[in-house]
Design a protein around this motif. Structure first.
Motif, PDB file in Angstrom:
ATOM      1  N   CYS A  33      51.979 -33.735   1.139  1.00 39.69           N
ATOM      2  CA  CYS A  33      52.526 -35.082   1.225  1.00 39.69           C
ATOM      3  C   CYS A  33      53.932 -34.991   1.797  1.00 39.69           C
ATOM      4  CB  CYS A  33      52.639 -35.737  -0.147  1.00 39.69           C
ATOM      5  SG  CYS A  33      51.114 -35.868  -1.078  1.00 39.69           S
ATOM      6  N   SER A  52      49.943 -38.630   3.462  1.00 38.28           N
ATOM      7  CA  SER A  52      49.296 -37.344   3.298  1.00 38.28           C
ATOM      8  C   SER A  52      49.314 -36.627   4.639  1.00 38.28           C
ATOM      9  CB  SER A  52      47.855 -37.531   2.824  1.00 38.28           C
ATOM     10  OG  SER A  52      47.134 -38.345   3.735  1.00 38.28           O
ATOM     11  N   PRO A 100      54.710 -32.985  -3.677  1.00 39.25           N
ATOM     12  CA  PRO A 100      53.331 -33.054  -4.142  1.00 39.25           C
ATOM     13  C   PRO A 100      52.360 -32.744  -3.010  1.00 39.25           C
ATOM     14  CG  PRO A 100      54.196 -35.250  -3.791  1.00 39.25           C
ATOM     15  CD  PRO A 100      55.339 -34.294  -3.620  1.00 39.25           C
ATOM     16  N   THR A 101      51.159 -32.325  -3.397  1.00 40.47           N
ATOM     17  CA  THR A 101      50.136 -32.049  -2.389  1.00 40.47           C
ATOM     18  C   THR A 101      49.059 -33.123  -2.357  1.00 40.47           C
ATOM     19  OG1 THR A 101      48.959 -30.663  -3.972  1.00 40.47           O
ATOM     20  CG2 THR A 101      50.495 -29.563  -2.478  1.00 40.47           C
ATOM     21  N   ARG A 103      48.061 -37.352  -4.082  1.00 42.81           N
ATOM     22  CA  ARG A 103      48.606 -38.580  -4.669  1.00 42.81           C
ATOM     23  C   ARG A 103      50.046 -38.777  -4.233  1.00 42.81           C
ATOM     24  NH1 ARG A 103      47.361 -38.277 -10.864  1.00 42.81           N
ATOM     25  NH2 ARG A 103      47.720 -36.063 -10.522  1.00 42.81           N
ATOM     26  N   CYS A 104      50.188 -39.010  -2.964  1.00 39.74           N
ATOM     27  CA  CYS A 104      51.506 -39.027  -2.334  1.00 39.74           C
ATOM     28  C   CYS A 104      52.368 -40.218  -2.733  1.00 39.74           C
ATOM     29  CB  CYS A 104      51.347 -38.988  -0.822  1.00 39.74           C
ATOM     30  SG  CYS A 104      50.413 -37.557  -0.219  1.00 39.74           S
ATOM     31  N   ARG A 106      53.363 -40.661  -5.720  1.00 45.48           N
ATOM     32  CA  ARG A 106      54.123 -40.240  -6.895  1.00 45.48           C
ATOM     33  C   ARG A 106      55.526 -39.849  -6.476  1.00 45.48           C
ATOM     34  NH1 ARG A 106      51.469 -35.517  -9.384  1.00 45.48           N
ATOM     35  NH2 ARG A 106      50.948 -35.007  -7.214  1.00 45.48           N
ATOM     36  N   ALA A 109      57.522 -36.865  -7.901  1.00 40.54           N
ATOM     37  CA  ALA A 109      57.047 -35.489  -7.707  1.00 40.54           C
ATOM     38  C   ALA A 109      57.689 -34.781  -6.515  1.00 40.54           C
ATOM     39  CB  ALA A 109      55.529 -35.484  -7.555  1.00 40.54           C
ATOM     40  N   TYR A 110      58.470 -35.487  -5.730  1.00 38.40           N
ATOM     41  CA  TYR A 110      59.073 -34.886  -4.538  1.00 38.40           C
ATOM     42  C   TYR A 110      60.287 -34.059  -4.946  1.00 38.40           C
ATOM     43  CZ  TYR A 110      55.971 -37.661  -1.697  1.00 38.40           C
ATOM     44  OH  TYR A 110      54.845 -38.197  -1.120  1.00 38.40           O
TER      45      TYR A 110
END
Length: 123
Positions: A33, A52, A100-101, A103-104, A106, A109-110
């Motif tokens: 992401c 993504s 994140p990989t 559910r971009c 979020r 999460a970055y």
């Protein structure tokens, strides 16, 4: 490690457009992401757009829907943020980010960031 370098910021009048670029290097195969954030003086950093990669799922903050478009050029490992109909409230430092990989959307999460590029919109 992934390195992110933003460019394309500047000063523009309200109603104008800018295109930001984010060049990724390093272990780019790990990127799932990629997103653009912004931070205005005195405010918290906020997620603006994400997508993504590879892929085409995109997410936008309500404040920019219909005005901003995130896109990517996989051959160049570059992500863009096309910003149209700019408003003074879009003035901020804009950052490219990954983390994140899946559910971009979020935003929390970055955790990898570029140095940022300044966007200033005058009325």
């Amino acid at each position: 490690q992934v390195q992110l370098v933003e460019s394309g910021g500047g000063s523009v009048q309200a109603g104008g457009s800018l295109r930001l670029s984010c060049a990724a290097s390093g272990y780019t195969d790990s990127i799932g992401c990629i997103a653009w954030f912004r931070q205005a003086p005195g405010k918290e950093r906020e997620g603006v757009a994400s997508m993504s990669t590879p892929g085409s799922l995109t997410y936008y903050a309500d404040s920019v829907k219909g005005r901003f478009t995130i896109s990517q050029d996989n051959a160049k490992n570059t992500v863009y943020l096309q910003m149209n109909s700019l408003k003074p409230e879009d003035t901020a430092m804009y950052y490219c980010s990954t983390g994140p990989t899946v559910r971009c959307f979020r935003w929390y999460a970055y955790n990898y960031w570029g140095q940022g590029t300044q966007v200033t919109v005058s009325s």
